[in-house]
Scaffold this motif. Structure first.
Motif: not given
Ligand SMILES: Nc1nc2c(c(=O)[nH]1)N[C@H]1C(S)=C(S)[C@@H](COP(=O)(O)OP(=O)(O)OC[C@H]3O[C@@H](n4cnc5c(=O)[nH]c(N)nc54)[C@H](O)[C@@H]3O)O[C@H]1N2
Ligand SMILES: Nc1nc2c(c(=O)[nH]1)N[C@H]1C(S)=C(S)[C@@H](COP(=O)(O)OP(=O)(O)OC[C@H]3O[C@@H](n4cnc5c(=O)[nH]c(N)nc54)[C@H](O)[C@@H]3O)O[C@H]1N2
Ligand SMILES: [Mo]
Length: 785
Positions: A552-557
């Motif tokens: 998973l990636l953060a939304e910011v990323a």
């Protein structure tokens, strides 16, 4: 898999809201999501300093939280995010999209968290795993080919201030103001109405006001299901003897009685707190008339008091100094006869007078409202009529008074504050130019309804969804789905699988992100994030649980990755630097909006957060004339155009589409609407017994609902089972999103374009259980036969 329709079980719920029913319901979902350990530990950090902000509603979090600062539905939302179930690449290997389109909303999300970035492959009709680099590269290529104004950047209202700020910069650097968000379907009537009336687009009430108020008016909001933590301040107000006057077509349990599930004494004892001291079952769309009636009664009281040499009930000094427009309003109210007001509101004259009497006696009154006010053709006028009522007695800009729109998503108000809007006039374009070299396009972009219109007429070709289930949440879903398939690009950032991921465009990606409860590490450092709640309070939070998947990636990323791949070096923003350290994003936010966010990094951790400054709270009216505005509604009728179309047809009812106690928007947690006594199904329509008999039906019978305007377009939903219910004559209620095919796309509030999901004229037609009959089938509690 074949779906059958289970029969509704209806047994009126006799208990208070909260209490054991709520405790039981929380345990049930923790068990089902197999998240007992993880979620129970997480719940202790919910809405706590250094913990995470509940992912459910936007209600304010107190400075001194309760030991367990969460509610039944917040706990459900936490369990839903922390579930141990997974929807990974192996799942997509074994299911085609054609197959998955037969699954219900419940089945899709129940299958668990998305884990890997996926790309749709038309040849096999399946999602296939890709690397993040390939996904960003591929999406960037498509975006570079498309005309910026043909791409829509939707945001659902959950993303943090950091993500939202980056997202709107990305869209604008790319070249468009197409930034619709969920408030376009929700509180945009508030943003438009309040801005015009009192010069701020948001509510003025804070939690402290609940402690000082003398009277609370409550319009069209289902507190027990949709913002249950607010029951605590309401209960405390009741214990001080403060009157609460509710206006709602349904007798919603949370507005009637409450047992605090966190109080052992209350849980074990016989008592619940009665919440509403007056309950007015207004007709759907009848609030304008109900408030006009209250004002009419107040004018009479005022005249009588003055004639007797007492102080009047209209605060003349406040009106004189701070407002304009009272005279036209009073003369319009004078022109309405009591008979007309009774007919349109569905309330008796004495009921309206009783409400006015209690309100007029209160030194400080506040007014709370929700979707029952905003989601109407007259949504903006509804909001302004509520403001009229407050202004009459100077109830804005003093402690214990004010207007309190209850926002939906946990950061939907904040997204607007940091630039998510289609209107370039609402963003500091000069600063974005000076700081980041971004030319904000001068023309307006598309809000939600315009985005839908563009999808239908082909002028919208690309859609990026930062959260949400757009294709289920919008109106006219029966018409929108086929049009959606014509898109060139569909990119969805999500935590769970939903319908919007299953109708592919020419190029389709599904990008799974971290939830807010999960620890977000960048360069090995745990990042914090911020949100703004319904009362304008900004606070810092952190995830507390390990991520559901390593991929998973953060939304910011994700936003940074998309921006870099699309814009390359073309923008003056260090996307990677921002991604690596969110305090840099906060610095940028503070530079763009210093009045609100100065010293952001320190103030976000202050106990209780910090308030954004609101001129109206100081009685400083940021309107063109510098005065607060009384606004006279042009008519008391909801749905004027429909009235013309269906004039004289007595079989037309007004339908409101609403939430059960067991869902978060299009996320269906289960099939129990405990407070309304419905169990085992969502395929029901609530009707008044007199209407059922008058139209020749009987309780338990199956119906198809048909939209009663624009007959050349067939809009139907069914079969739905009749429940005889305590609802005003001429009104009907059924669940959202199942009934969204009934709401025409053009059927929205004047001025705000919020779909009028609470006032849809419909006719009823006998149907067979499970019969197709051209109607859209509602996937039912999934039983395999
Ligand atoms: N558990 C849970 N919490 C949620 C959500 C959720 O789905 N589940 N959704 C979140 C979101 S995004 C939002 S916007 C909010 C929504 O929260 P609410 O504003 O409560 O929205 P609805 O459930 O649609 O219910 C609206 C209420 O308005 C009443 N109503 C309908 N028409 C009229 C009318 O003409 N006049 C009056 N006076 N009342 C009327 C209905 O009977 C109902 O009680 O909740 C947020 N919180
Ligand atoms: N008929 C009718 N229609 C309505 C309404 C109504 O009352 N009646 N209400 C309207 C209102 S007020 C609203 S706000 C809309 C909302 O409607 P939705 O768009 O349904 O709202 P969400 O709850 O945001 O969407 C749920 C999806 O968000 C994704 N998600 C959950 N958490 C996260 C996260 O942290 N990040 C990301 N990127 N994705 C996440 C999940 O994949 C999930 O499937 O519906 C509107 N539509
Ligand atoms: Mo909402």
């Amino acid at each position: 898999m074949q779906l059958i329709h289970s029969t509704a079980r209806f047994r009126p719920y006799t208990h208070a809201s909260g209490g054991w029913g709520s405790a039981h319901s929380v345990l049930n979902i923790l068990w089902r999501e197999q998240a007992m350990g993880a979620a129970s530990a997480a719940l202790l950090k919910q809405n706590k300093p250094k913990g995470f902000a509940c992912v459910s509603c936007a209600w304010a979090k107190p400075e001194h939280p309760h030991a367990l600062e969460f509610c039944e539905n917040g706990a459900k939302a936490t369990a839903w995010e922390l579930t141990s179930r997974r929807t990974g690449p192996d799942f997509f290997d074994t299911h085609t999209l054609t197959e998955l389109r037969d699954w219900s909303d419940y089945q899709l999300e129940q299958h668990g968290r998305l884990t890997h970035p996926m790309r749709y492959d038309a040849a096999t009709d399946r999602y296939q795993q890709v690397s993040w680099e390939t996904a960003f590269e591929g999406i960037g290529q498509q975006l570079k080919r498309l005309e910026p104004d043909s791409v829509v950047f939707y945001a659902s209202g959950r993303a943090s201030l950091e993500t939202s700020f980056m997202y709107q910069l990305f869209a604008r650097a790319y070249g468009t103001n197409n930034l619709p968000d969920s408030s376009n379907m929700c509180h945009e009537s508030t943003s438009v109405g309040l801005q015009h009336s009192i010069g701020v687009p948001v509510g003025t009430v804070t939690l402290a006001d609940f402690e000082h108020t003398d009277c609370i008016l409550f319009f069209g909001q289902n507190v027990g299901s949709n913002s249950p933590r607010m029951l605590h301040p309401l209960q405390e107000a009741r214990k001080r003897g403060i009157p609460i006057i509710s206006f709602n077509p349904l007798r919603e349990r949370g507005l009637e009685r409450f047992v605090n599930p966190q109080s052992p004494k209350e849980m074990l004892g016989p008592d619940s707190t009665a919440i509403s001291t007056q309950y007015h079952q207004v007709k759907i769309g009848g609030d304008l008339a109900a408030v006009a009636g209250m004002i009419k009664a107040m004018v009479a009281m005022d005249q009588q008091a003055r004639a007797e040499g007492r102080e009047g009930v209209i605060d003349r000094a406040f009106v004189e100094q701070h407002t304009e427009g009272l005279e036209p309003l009073l003369s319009a109210v004078d022109g309405y006869t009591w008979t007309a007001l009774e007919q349109r509101s569905g309330l008796s004259r004495s009921a309206m007078e009783a409400a006015a009497f209690v309100y007029a006696r209160a030194e400080r009154a506040m007014l709370v409202y929700g979707m029952g006010i905003t989601q109407h053709r007259q949504g903006v006028h509804n909001v302004q009529m509520l403001v009229n009522l407050l202004l009459l007695r100077g109830n804005i800009g003093k402690p214990g008074a004010g207007i309190c729109p209850v926002r939906g998503h946990s950061n939907v108000q904040g997204q607007r504050t940091v630039g998510i809007t289609e209107d370039p006039a609402k963003v500091p374009a000069d600063k974005l130019q000076a700081l980041f070299g971004i030319q904000v396009p001068p023309h307006k972009g598309r809000a939600t309804v315009e985005a839908c219109e563009g999808i239908v007429d082909g002028s919208v070709k690309g859609f990026i969804g930062l959260g949400g289930n757009f294709l289920r949440a919008i109106p006219d879903t029966g018409r929108m789905e086929p049009a959606w398939a014509g898109l060139a690009l569909n990119v969805q950032v999500a935590t769970k699988l939903n319908r919007s991921h299953l109708v592919p465009a020419e190029h389709t990606w599904l990008l799974p992100c971290l939830g807010r409860i999960e620890i977000d590490r960048q360069q090995g450092v745990e990042q914090a994030y911020t949100t703004e709640d319904s009362t304008g309070v900004v606070r810092g939070w952190r995830g507390t649980r390990e991520p559901g998947s390593e991929s998973l990636l953060a939304e910011v990323a994700i936003v940074a990755g998309l921006a870099e791949a699309t814009l390359g070096q073309a923008s003056g923003i260090d996307w990677a630097g921002w991604r690596d350290d969110y305090s840099r994003i906060r610095q940028a936010i503070a530079q763009v909006y210093p009045a609100i966010f100065h010293d952001f990094e320190q103030r976000m951790w202050q106990p209780g957060g910090f308030h954004r400054p609101l001129p109206a709270v100081q009685r400083d009216w940021a309107t063109p004339s510098g005065k607060a505005q009384f606004v006279t509604p042009p008519s008391l009728d909801e749905n004027q155009d429909e009235h013309a179309a269906v004039a004289g047809q007595h079989d037309v009812l007004q339908l409101m589409t609403l939430r059960s106690n067991d869902q978060f928007n299009t996320t269906v947690y289960g099939y129990e609407d405990r407070f309304r006594g419905v169990s085992g199904t969502r395929s029901v329509v609530f009707l008044n017994r007199n209407d059922i008999e008058r139209l020749g039906f009987r309780p338990g019978q199956w119906l198809t609902l048909r939209t009663a305007v624009e007959p050349e377009v067939r809009r139907e939903v069914g079969p739905l089972q009749i429940i005889a219910y305590d609802i005003p004559v001429g009104c009907a209620a059924a669940y959202y999103p199942e009934c969204n095919p009934l709401v025409p796309l053009w059927h929205y509030a004047e001025g705000s374009k919020v779909p009028a999901a609470k006032s849809v004229p419909v006719t009823l037609h006998a149907a067979q259980p499970g019969a197709q009959g051209g109607a859209r089938q509602i996937p039912e509690k999934d039983q395999v036969v």
